[in-house]
Design a protein around this motif. Structure first.
Motif, short mmCIF file in Angstrom:
data_model
loop_
_atom_site.label_atom_id
_atom_site.label_comp_id
_atom_site.label_asym_id
_atom_site.label_seq_id
_atom_site.Cartn_x
_atom_site.Cartn_y
_atom_site.Cartn_z
N ILE A 118 49.07 -2.26 15.35
CA ILE A 118 47.91 -2.03 14.49
C ILE A 118 46.90 -3.13 14.79
N HIS A 119 45.62 -2.75 14.85
CA HIS A 119 44.59 -3.75 15.15
C HIS A 119 43.42 -3.61 14.18
N ILE A 120 42.44 -4.50 14.32
CA ILE A 120 41.35 -4.51 13.35
C ILE A 120 40.54 -3.22 13.36
N GLY A 121 40.49 -2.54 14.50
CA GLY A 121 39.80 -1.25 14.54
C GLY A 121 40.43 -0.26 13.58
N HIS A 122 41.77 -0.19 13.58
CA HIS A 122 42.48 0.69 12.64
C HIS A 122 42.15 0.30 11.20
N LEU A 123 42.18 -1.00 10.93
CA LEU A 123 41.97 -1.48 9.57
C LEU A 123 40.55 -1.19 9.09
N ILE A 124 39.58 -1.38 9.96
CA ILE A 124 38.18 -1.12 9.60
C ILE A 124 37.98 0.36 9.31
N MET A 135 54.48 -4.35 11.04
CA MET A 135 53.15 -4.88 11.34
C MET A 135 52.07 -4.19 10.49
N VAL A 136 52.21 -2.87 10.27
CA VAL A 136 51.26 -2.17 9.41
C VAL A 136 51.35 -2.72 8.00
N ARG A 137 52.55 -2.88 7.49
CA ARG A 137 52.72 -3.41 6.12
C ARG A 137 52.10 -4.80 5.99
N ILE A 138 52.32 -5.62 6.98
CA ILE A 138 51.76 -6.98 6.97
C ILE A 138 50.22 -6.91 6.96
N ALA A 139 49.67 -6.05 7.80
CA ALA A 139 48.21 -5.98 7.95
C ALA A 139 47.49 -5.48 6.71
N ILE A 140 48.13 -4.63 5.92
CA ILE A 140 47.45 -4.03 4.76
C ILE A 140 47.93 -4.59 3.43
N ALA A 141 48.75 -5.62 3.46
CA ALA A 141 49.37 -6.14 2.24
C ALA A 141 48.37 -6.52 1.15
#
Length: 190
Positions: free
Chosen positions: A13-19, A58-64
């Motif tokens: 997962i990267h910042i593009g996905h998060l944005i 990694m997804v869970r960490i990124a969106i916590a």
């Protein structure tokens, strides 16, 4: 509850996905956007994928820190390869009070008619489409169950990130800082 489903391998997962996920969550009437971590995309080679549990973590960490974003490993328990219509059917049965819509990049519209039961996806669920570099106009963009969202075009790929890691280059600012530490700590993608 209205839920946007963002399917992907998220490798990583990267910042593009998060944005994209955050933009859709903030600019729509969705209660949440769920990241659906796919163990095996029928259009991709599974040999290039990191283990699904690491990708999920990694997804869970990124969106916590964002209550509007959620992660689901629902496809880990479904037959493989993962087909979007099967996941949608399962989720609709499990959560009958939820309305689900699929979030995809505009570049995926070119191949959307190759998806299993794509007409049912359009008719019963619909698509939220975000812009992508190099994507051309598709007649599907005019379908009544397709919503085009205004979102930044972030041209970052997981392939680029994996290549950086293999070459010993920094991935800072490409992934969430805690995801970067997870990758380094577990020596992933080397």
């Amino acid at each position: 509850m209205k839920i946007g489903l963002f399917f992907g391998s998220f490798n990583p997962i990267h910042i593009g996905h998060l944005i994209i996920a955050n933009t859709v969550a903030e600019s729509s009437d969705f209660s949440q956007v769920w990241f659906v971590v796919s163990p095996h995309n029928p259009f991709k080679q599974s040999s290039a994928l990191l283990h699904e549990h690491d990708r999920m973590e990694m997804v869970r960490i990124a969106i916590a820190d964002n209550y509007k974003l959620n992660a689901t490993d629902i496809e880990f328990r479904l037959p493989r390869p993962s087909y979007t219509i099967d996941t949608l059917t399962y989720l609709s049965e499990k959560y009958p009070n939820h309305q689900f819509r699929v979030i995809i990049g505009q570049d995926n519209l070119d191949n959307f008619t190759k998806w299993k039961n794509y007409r049912k996806i359009l008719e019963y669920y619909g698509l939220i489409v975000y812009p992508r570099y190099g994507a051309s106009f598709s007649p599907l963009m005019e379908h009544p169950n397709v919503t085009i969202v205004e979102a930044p075009m972030i041209d970052i790929s997981a392939t680029f990130i994996r290549d950086c890691i293999k070459k010993g280059r920094s991935i800072q600012y490409l992934v969430h800082q805690d995801v970067m530490h997870y990758i380094k700590g577990k020596k992933l993608y080397l």
